[in-house]
Scaffold this active site. Sequence first.
Site, mmCIF file in Angstrom:
data_model
loop_
_atom_site.group_PDB
_atom_site.id
_atom_site.type_symbol
_atom_site.label_atom_id
_atom_site.label_comp_id
_atom_site.label_asym_id
_atom_site.label_seq_id
_atom_site.Cartn_x
_atom_site.Cartn_y
_atom_site.Cartn_z
ATOM 1 N N TYR A 67 0.841 -1.197 0.000
ATOM 2 C CA TYR A 67 0.000 0.000 0.000
ATOM 3 C C TYR A 67 0.879 1.251 0.000
ATOM 4 O O TYR A 67 1.660 1.485 0.939
ATOM 5 C CB TYR A 67 -0.916 0.029 1.217
ATOM 6 C CG TYR A 67 -2.024 -0.996 1.213
ATOM 7 C CD1 TYR A 67 -2.282 -1.798 0.106
ATOM 8 C CD2 TYR A 67 -2.834 -1.174 2.325
ATOM 9 C CE1 TYR A 67 -3.297 -2.739 0.109
ATOM 10 C CE2 TYR A 67 -3.856 -2.109 2.344
ATOM 11 C CZ TYR A 67 -4.087 -2.892 1.239
ATOM 12 O OH TYR A 67 -5.094 -3.824 1.255
ATOM 13 N N SER A 120 -13.641 -3.959 0.696
ATOM 14 C CA SER A 120 -14.513 -3.166 -0.186
ATOM 15 C C SER A 120 -15.987 -3.564 -0.056
ATOM 16 O O SER A 120 -16.672 -3.799 -1.056
ATOM 17 C CB SER A 120 -14.069 -3.280 -1.647
ATOM 18 O OG SER A 120 -14.501 -2.159 -2.390
ATOM 19 N N PRO A 121 -16.516 -3.600 1.177
ATOM 20 C CA PRO A 121 -17.920 -3.975 1.362
ATOM 21 C C PRO A 121 -18.901 -2.944 0.797
ATOM 22 O O PRO A 121 -20.092 -3.245 0.666
ATOM 23 C CB PRO A 121 -18.052 -4.084 2.885
ATOM 24 C CG PRO A 121 -16.996 -3.161 3.414
ATOM 25 C CD PRO A 121 -15.842 -3.311 2.459
ATOM 26 N N LEU A 122 -18.399 -1.761 0.460
ATOM 27 C CA LEU A 122 -19.257 -0.721 -0.123
ATOM 28 C C LEU A 122 -19.134 -0.670 -1.641
ATOM 29 O O LEU A 122 -19.444 0.341 -2.270
ATOM 30 C CB LEU A 122 -18.908 0.641 0.482
ATOM 31 C CG LEU A 122 -19.093 0.744 1.997
ATOM 32 C CD1 LEU A 122 -18.646 2.103 2.505
ATOM 33 C CD2 LEU A 122 -20.544 0.472 2.383
ATOM 34 N N GLY A 171 -17.026 2.004 -3.060
ATOM 35 C CA GLY A 171 -17.635 3.309 -2.846
ATOM 36 C C GLY A 171 -18.922 3.534 -3.609
ATOM 37 O O GLY A 171 -19.678 4.464 -3.308
ATOM 38 N N LEU A 222 -21.721 1.826 -3.683
ATOM 39 C CA LEU A 222 -22.953 1.564 -2.941
ATOM 40 C C LEU A 222 -23.327 2.681 -1.972
ATOM 41 O O LEU A 222 -24.416 2.659 -1.396
ATOM 42 C CB LEU A 222 -22.834 0.239 -2.189
ATOM 43 C CG LEU A 222 -22.874 -1.007 -3.078
ATOM 44 C CD1 LEU A 222 -22.392 -2.236 -2.318
ATOM 45 C CD2 LEU A 222 -24.281 -1.233 -3.628
ATOM 46 N N GLY A 241 -23.961 5.527 -2.992
ATOM 47 C CA GLY A 241 -24.869 6.345 -3.783
ATOM 48 C C GLY A 241 -24.244 7.611 -4.328
ATOM 49 O O GLY A 241 -24.918 8.399 -5.010
ATOM 50 N N LYS A 242 -22.963 7.808 -4.085
ATOM 51 C CA LYS A 242 -22.327 9.063 -4.498
ATOM 52 C C LYS A 242 -22.258 9.224 -6.019
ATOM 53 O O LYS A 242 -22.107 10.331 -6.536
ATOM 54 C CB LYS A 242 -20.928 9.183 -3.902
ATOM 55 C CG LYS A 242 -19.912 8.201 -4.476
ATOM 56 C CD LYS A 242 -18.494 8.493 -3.999
ATOM 57 C CE LYS A 242 -18.326 8.254 -2.532
ATOM 58 N NZ LYS A 242 -16.923 8.466 -2.100
#
Length: 312
Positions: free
Chosen positions: A53, A204-206, A209, A211, A213-214
């Site tokens: 990273y 990355s459960p979203l 990014g 999910l 809604g952005k």
Amino acid sequence: MELRRAGRSGLLVSSLGLGTMTWGRDTDEHEAAEQLSLFLDAGGTLVDTAASYGDGAAEALLGSLLAEVDRRDVVLCSKAGVRRTSSGHRLDASRATLLDTLDESLAALGTDHLDLWLVQSHDPEVPPEETLSALRHAVATGRTRYAGLSNHPAWYLGYAAANLDADATGLTAVEVEYSLLERSIEHEVLPGAQALGAGVLAWSPLGRGVLTGKYRSTVPADSRAASPHLRGFVEPYLTDRSRGVVEAVATAADGLGRTPLEVALAWVRDAPGVSSAIVGARTATQLRGVLAGSDLELPGAIRRALDDVSAE
């Protein structure tokens, strides 16, 4: 925040993990320090990083911050197996590279041991026996308390579990991408991990990014999808299928009086077999939004509806 066993092991991890992929690059030391403080104050323990990273910048920054907290409050997870060369990043899960990288990680993090050490990705050029020998040696020498794999196919999990010595804690955890937009692990990896007694750490459960809604109407200028080095990471989920799932999540959120982020995260966090959902926030403000949803339990009807609309 709830603490859970990583599979059938004795390792306890928080139900949400703090990811550090952007640290030292998009997240500066002040934002990172605030994130770590917020996370620990909320009862979080699992902090996830990797030697790759930021080409080591994330571990170096995290190490400087760990010097200011009680090390016993942190379940520290790092990964090795991806190294930078003159031609770019390449997989390298050889015993020599893994163990050299582990020692470099410990030095950067300012600790004598990791709580969990993972091989970051499957390297088809290295025999599994060699890679697994590095995990056994790392546990036997006390450089890590537990070991596992990240982003490996299901067959490799089975081989690893059968060939890691029982007195070296076996296969403790499997870190894989999992969200309402990426459910392929449900076919083999997730049931395999459950059968083998390994806890699943969902990264990355979203949905990278999406999910939250952005991206429903546009691509915000300060978002990952607008970033030169992260655009390619997000774009695979900016599809018609993804938009349908995002709208379903938004509808569920409206009905519950919560945010889409909270709904999407709760779906992963409480999925069978998941020990922790790892969220990488770029800013402390974003992390506050994540932590605000730690109390949400999805009603069964909503979970089933989201299952149906996101089925692969």
